[in-house]
Write a protein that holds these residues in place. Structure first.
Motif, PDB file in Angstrom:
ATOM      1  N   LEU A  71      10.857  -3.629   7.650  1.00 23.83           N
ATOM      2  CA  LEU A  71      11.401  -2.329   7.272  1.00 23.83           C
ATOM      3  C   LEU A  71      10.275  -1.299   7.339  1.00 23.83           C
ATOM      4  CD1 LEU A  71      13.481  -3.459   4.167  1.00 23.83           C
ATOM      5  CD2 LEU A  71      14.430  -2.565   6.302  1.00 23.83           C
ATOM      6  N   PRO A  72      10.386  -0.294   8.215  1.00 22.23           N
ATOM      7  CA  PRO A  72       9.269   0.631   8.393  1.00 22.23           C
ATOM      8  C   PRO A  72       9.286   1.856   7.485  1.00 22.23           C
ATOM      9  CG  PRO A  72      10.904   1.030  10.082  1.00 22.23           C
ATOM     10  CD  PRO A  72      11.451  -0.079   9.217  1.00 22.23           C
ATOM     11  N   ASP A  73      10.452   2.191   6.939  1.00 22.96           N
ATOM     12  CA  ASP A  73      10.612   3.450   6.215  1.00 22.96           C
ATOM     13  C   ASP A  73      10.213   3.274   4.751  1.00 22.96           C
ATOM     14  OD1 ASP A  73      11.362   5.839   5.093  1.00 22.96           O
ATOM     15  OD2 ASP A  73      13.311   5.931   6.082  1.00 22.96           O
ATOM     16  N   PRO A  74       9.180   3.969   4.279  1.00 25.59           N
ATOM     17  CA  PRO A  74       8.780   3.834   2.873  1.00 25.59           C
ATOM     18  C   PRO A  74       9.884   4.201   1.892  1.00 25.59           C
ATOM     19  CG  PRO A  74       7.061   4.915   4.143  1.00 25.59           C
ATOM     20  CD  PRO A  74       8.258   4.826   5.033  1.00 25.59           C
ATOM     21  N   SER A  75      10.760   5.141   2.255  1.00 30.14           N
ATOM     22  CA  SER A  75      11.840   5.519   1.340  1.00 30.14           C
ATOM     23  C   SER A  75      12.836   4.383   1.165  1.00 30.14           C
ATOM     24  CB  SER A  75      12.559   6.770   1.852  1.00 30.14           C
ATOM     25  OG  SER A  75      13.186   6.524   3.104  1.00 30.14           O
ATOM     26  N   VAL A  76      13.077   3.602   2.231  1.00 36.08           N
ATOM     27  CA  VAL A  76      13.957   2.441   2.127  1.00 36.08           C
ATOM     28  C   VAL A  76      13.306   1.368   1.260  1.00 36.08           C
ATOM     29  CG1 VAL A  76      15.111   0.599   3.414  1.00 36.08           C
ATOM     30  CG2 VAL A  76      15.065   2.922   4.329  1.00 36.08           C
ATOM     31  N   ARG A 122       0.835  -1.202   0.000  1.00 32.53           N
ATOM     32  CA  ARG A 122       0.000   0.000   0.000  1.00 32.53           C
ATOM     33  C   ARG A 122       0.871   1.255   0.000  1.00 32.53           C
ATOM     34  NH1 ARG A 122      -3.162  -1.179   5.290  1.00 32.53           N
ATOM     35  NH2 ARG A 122      -3.711   1.040   5.101  1.00 32.53           N
ATOM     36  N   GLN A 123       1.957   1.226   0.779  1.00 38.42           N
ATOM     37  CA  GLN A 123       2.850   2.379   0.826  1.00 38.42           C
ATOM     38  C   GLN A 123       3.483   2.627  -0.542  1.00 38.42           C
ATOM     39  OE1 GLN A 123       5.297   0.901   4.049  1.00 38.42           O
ATOM     40  NE2 GLN A 123       4.411   2.344   5.510  1.00 38.42           N
ATOM     41  N   LEU A 124       3.857   1.551  -1.230  1.00 37.45           N
ATOM     42  CA  LEU A 124       4.518   1.693  -2.525  1.00 37.45           C
ATOM     43  C   LEU A 124       3.530   1.978  -3.653  1.00 37.45           C
ATOM     44  CD1 LEU A 124       7.136  -1.206  -2.311  1.00 37.45           C
ATOM     45  CD2 LEU A 124       7.513   1.249  -1.975  1.00 37.45           C
ATOM     46  N   GLY A 140      19.621 -22.368  21.827  1.00 36.77           N
ATOM     47  CA  GLY A 140      19.967 -21.294  20.911  1.00 36.77           C
ATOM     48  C   GLY A 140      18.899 -20.222  20.882  1.00 36.77           C
ATOM     49  N   HIS A 141      18.960 -19.371  19.852  1.00 30.38           N
ATOM     50  CA  HIS A 141      18.024 -18.264  19.734  1.00 30.38           C
ATOM     51  C   HIS A 141      17.691 -18.051  18.266  1.00 30.38           C
ATOM     52  CE1 HIS A 141      21.381 -15.761  18.295  1.00 30.38           C
ATOM     53  NE2 HIS A 141      22.090 -16.323  19.260  1.00 30.38           N
ATOM     54  N   LEU A 142      16.647 -17.292  18.024  1.00 24.47           N
ATOM     55  CA  LEU A 142      16.210 -17.036  16.659  1.00 24.47           C
ATOM     56  C   LEU A 142      17.174 -16.076  15.962  1.00 24.47           C
ATOM     57  CD1 LEU A 142      12.345 -16.575  17.078  1.00 24.47           C
ATOM     58  CD2 LEU A 142      13.609 -18.650  16.490  1.00 24.47           C
ATOM     59  N   SER A 143      17.531 -16.410  14.742  1.00 27.88           N
ATOM     60  CA  SER A 143      18.388 -15.538  13.940  1.00 27.88           C
ATOM     61  C   SER A 143      17.567 -14.354  13.449  1.00 27.88           C
ATOM     62  CB  SER A 143      18.966 -16.304  12.751  1.00 27.88           C
ATOM     63  OG  SER A 143      19.732 -17.414  13.194  1.00 27.88           O
ATOM     64  N   GLY A 144      18.057 -13.148  13.724  1.00 28.56           N
ATOM     65  CA  GLY A 144      17.298 -11.951  13.392  1.00 28.56           C
ATOM     66  C   GLY A 144      17.829 -11.212  12.188  1.00 28.56           C
ATOM     67  N   PRO A 145      17.178 -10.124  11.828  1.00 28.52           N
ATOM     68  CA  PRO A 145      17.597  -9.322  10.669  1.00 28.52           C
ATOM     69  C   PRO A 145      18.897  -8.598  10.935  1.00 28.52           C
ATOM     70  CG  PRO A 145      15.800  -8.249  11.840  1.00 28.52           C
ATOM     71  CD  PRO A 145      15.974  -9.581  12.477  1.00 28.52           C
ATOM     72  N   GLU A 146      19.620  -8.332   9.863  1.00 32.73           N
ATOM     73  CA  GLU A 146      20.873  -7.585   9.948  1.00 32.73           C
ATOM     74  C   GLU A 146      20.680  -6.149   9.471  1.00 32.73           C
ATOM     75  OE1 GLU A 146      23.800  -9.777   7.806  1.00 32.73           O
ATOM     76  OE2 GLU A 146      23.778 -11.494   9.196  1.00 32.73           O
ATOM     77  N   PHE A 147      19.470  -5.667   9.551  1.00 32.90           N
ATOM     78  CA  PHE A 147      19.157  -4.298   9.145  1.00 32.90           C
ATOM     79  C   PHE A 147      18.147  -3.749  10.151  1.00 32.90           C
ATOM     80  CE2 PHE A 147      16.937  -7.522   6.689  1.00 32.90           C
ATOM     81  CZ  PHE A 147      15.605  -7.260   6.975  1.00 32.90           C
ATOM     82  N   ALA A 148      17.985  -2.431  10.141  1.00 27.87           N
ATOM     83  CA  ALA A 148      17.109  -1.774  11.113  1.00 27.87           C
ATOM     84  C   ALA A 148      15.649  -2.111  10.840  1.00 27.87           C
ATOM     85  CB  ALA A 148      17.313  -0.267  11.067  1.00 27.87           C
ATOM     86  N   THR A 149      14.951  -2.528  11.881  1.00 26.48           N
ATOM     87  CA  THR A 149      13.543  -2.896  11.741  1.00 26.48           C
ATOM     88  C   THR A 149      12.728  -2.327  12.886  1.00 26.48           C
ATOM     89  OG1 THR A 149      13.825  -4.960  12.985  1.00 26.48           O
ATOM     90  CG2 THR A 149      14.125  -5.067  10.591  1.00 26.48           C
ATOM     91  N   GLU A 150      11.415  -2.428  12.751  1.00 24.28           N
ATOM     92  CA  GLU A 150      10.477  -2.206  13.838  1.00 24.28           C
ATOM     93  C   GLU A 150       9.748  -3.512  14.095  1.00 24.28           C
ATOM     94  OE1 GLU A 150       7.860   1.091  13.259  1.00 24.28           O
ATOM     95  OE2 GLU A 150       9.478   2.576  13.372  1.00 24.28           O
ATOM     96  N   LEU A 151       9.166  -3.641  15.292  1.00 21.39           N
ATOM     97  CA  LEU A 151       8.496  -4.881  15.663  1.00 21.39           C
ATOM     98  C   LEU A 151       7.010  -4.628  15.879  1.00 21.39           C
ATOM     99  CD1 LEU A 151       9.253  -7.888  16.296  1.00 21.39           C
ATOM    100  CD2 LEU A 151       9.077  -7.258  18.700  1.00 21.39           C
ATOM    101  N   VAL A 162      13.136  -1.675  -3.938  1.00 21.99           N
ATOM    102  CA  VAL A 162      12.462  -2.139  -5.154  1.00 21.99           C
ATOM    103  C   VAL A 162      13.061  -1.472  -6.394  1.00 21.99           C
ATOM    104  CG1 VAL A 162      10.243  -2.223  -6.367  1.00 21.99           C
ATOM    105  CG2 VAL A 162      10.342  -2.637  -3.903  1.00 21.99           C
ATOM    106  N   ALA A 163      13.368  -0.179  -6.291  1.00 21.39           N
ATOM    107  CA  ALA A 163      13.892   0.550  -7.443  1.00 21.39           C
ATOM    108  C   ALA A 163      15.281   0.075  -7.851  1.00 21.39           C
ATOM    109  CB  ALA A 163      13.913   2.047  -7.142  1.00 21.39           C
ATOM    110  N   SER A 164      16.023  -0.542  -6.928  1.00 19.06           N
ATOM    111  CA  SER A 164      17.392  -0.966  -7.236  1.00 19.06           C
ATOM    112  C   SER A 164      17.441  -2.267  -8.037  1.00 19.06           C
ATOM    113  CB  SER A 164      18.183  -1.147  -5.928  1.00 19.06           C
ATOM    114  OG  SER A 164      17.645  -2.214  -5.155  1.00 19.06           O
ATOM    115  N   VAL A 165      16.308  -2.958  -8.149  1.00 15.73           N
ATOM    116  CA  VAL A 165      16.285  -4.231  -8.860  1.00 15.73           C
ATOM    117  C   VAL A 165      16.058  -3.979 -10.348  1.00 15.73           C
ATOM    118  CG1 VAL A 165      15.194  -6.497  -9.012  1.00 15.73           C
ATOM    119  CG2 VAL A 165      15.371  -5.346  -6.804  1.00 15.73           C
ATOM    120  N   ARG A 166      16.776  -4.715 -11.166  1.00 16.50           N
ATOM    121  CA  ARG A 166      16.660  -4.557 -12.612  1.00 16.50           C
ATOM    122  C   ARG A 166      15.254  -4.918 -13.089  1.00 16.50           C
ATOM    123  NH1 ARG A 166      20.377  -7.701 -17.176  1.00 16.50           N
ATOM    124  NH2 ARG A 166      19.193  -7.018 -19.009  1.00 16.50           N
ATOM    125  N   ARG A 167      14.715  -4.099 -13.955  1.00 18.52           N
ATOM    126  CA  ARG A 167      13.370  -4.334 -14.484  1.00 18.52           C
ATOM    127  C   ARG A 167      13.445  -5.056 -15.829  1.00 18.52           C
ATOM    128  NH1 ARG A 167      10.138   1.330 -13.046  1.00 18.52           N
ATOM    129  NH2 ARG A 167      11.182   1.681 -11.035  1.00 18.52           N
TER     130      ARG A 167
END
Length: 307
Positions: free
Chosen positions: A235-240, A100-102, A173-184, A245-250
């Protein structure tokens, strides 16, 4: 004109993150809506938006998928994309909100529809469960199934992007998490636990407040128990999201002509064709070209007829 994002259940509609986030159109279930009414609903969406991307979880009842295919076939429209997702209910709702954001950006309908598969890889969707004895949508070992019958046993389960399960307090052990900034995002069921906020948030280094929403009605069925707390890191930031998406070849779909990213068209599901390598002249001279392989080992080509 933005592409319409439609969903098959109100469970998939989260509150918008900002006033600019478009709303999602909720398609009523087949048992409450006649086929003629469903056709009229879709015609109105097409007339208003031009293209419609419908997100339908793979866990939805078969009748829902059948109705969507019937509507698209009867309208004979190539402007309707049916996007399936294996994410659990809360994760699927996050995916819908990101689409919806995109939808308000300058992406074409084809890119938007095929972006769903890309975005799903960046959503860490899971739950804390009181039992895994009836969990059949995430691989569970026999040992975990047996431990699931123990009174008081709790499990942390990650459904995607990589399935994982650990027993809480069991030293496994523990759950493997994201390596980038996120919200929960959290949705609480009948299980009383603060593990996501007290343990998962610091371990995954999630900044900011944890957002809570009501538990989706389909969550107990998806996870096999009502004793759960469902969560999704995203990923919470619409600009990210836009840059991702824009970085992927069309590419252009060879079948329907829509734009796409990835290896499959979001509208007609046709795979991206890869150009075949040019034939090797030396291989043809030695009789090992495509025709020789097609005949099989030891076979001879037919002798051409004499004039």
């Amino acid at each position: 004109m933005p592409t319409a994002i439609a969903v098959t259940s109100t469970d998939l509609v989260l509150p918008p993150t900002d006033p600019g986030t478009p709303q999602a159109a909720v398609l009523p279930p087949p048992e409450t809506r006649s086929l003629d009414a469903s056709l009229a609903d879709m015609q109105q969406l097409l007339a208003r938006y031009g293209h419609v991307v419908v997100v339908c979880p793979t866990a939805a009842p078969a009748a829902v998928e059948h109705r969507l295919h019937a509507v698209r076939a009867l309208l004979e429209s190539d402007r309707i994309a049916l996007v399936r997702t294996d994410l659990p209910p809360l994760g699927a709702a996050v995916l819908v909100r990101q689409l919806r954001q995109l939808a308000g950006c300058d992406f074409s309908p084809g890119v938007l529809a095929s972006a769903a598969r890309l975005l799903a890889h960046y959503i860490y969707a899971g739950a804390v469960l009181g039992s895994v004895s009836r969990l059949d949508r995430v691989p569970v070992s026999l040992g975990s199934h047996l431990k699931g019958w123990l009174p008081g046993a709790h499990f942390a389960v990650l459904a995607g992007p990589t399935p994982q399960i650990v027993r809480l307090g069991g030293g496994e052990g523990h759950l493997s998490g994201p390596e980038f900034a996120t919200e929960l995002l959290l949705a609480r069921g009948q299980l009383q636990t603060d593990w996501p906020t007290t343990t998962l948030v610091p371990r995954w280094r999630i900044p900011g407040p944890v957002h809570e929403v009501p538990l989706p009605a389909s969550s107990p069925g998806w996870w096999g128990t009502g004793k759960l707390v469902e969560f999704a890191a995203y990923l919470p930031d619409p600009s990210v999201l836009y840059q991702l998406v824009a970085s992927v070849r069309r590419e252009t779909c060879h079948w329907c002509g829509m734009e796409l990213i990835g290896d499959r068209c979001g509208f007609c599901s046709a795979p991206l064709t890869v150009p075949a390598p040019p034939p090797d002249p030396g291989a043809r001279a030695l009789g090992t070209g495509p025709r020789a392989h097609a005949l099989g080992p030891g076979a001879r080509a037919a002798r051409p007829a004499l004039p």
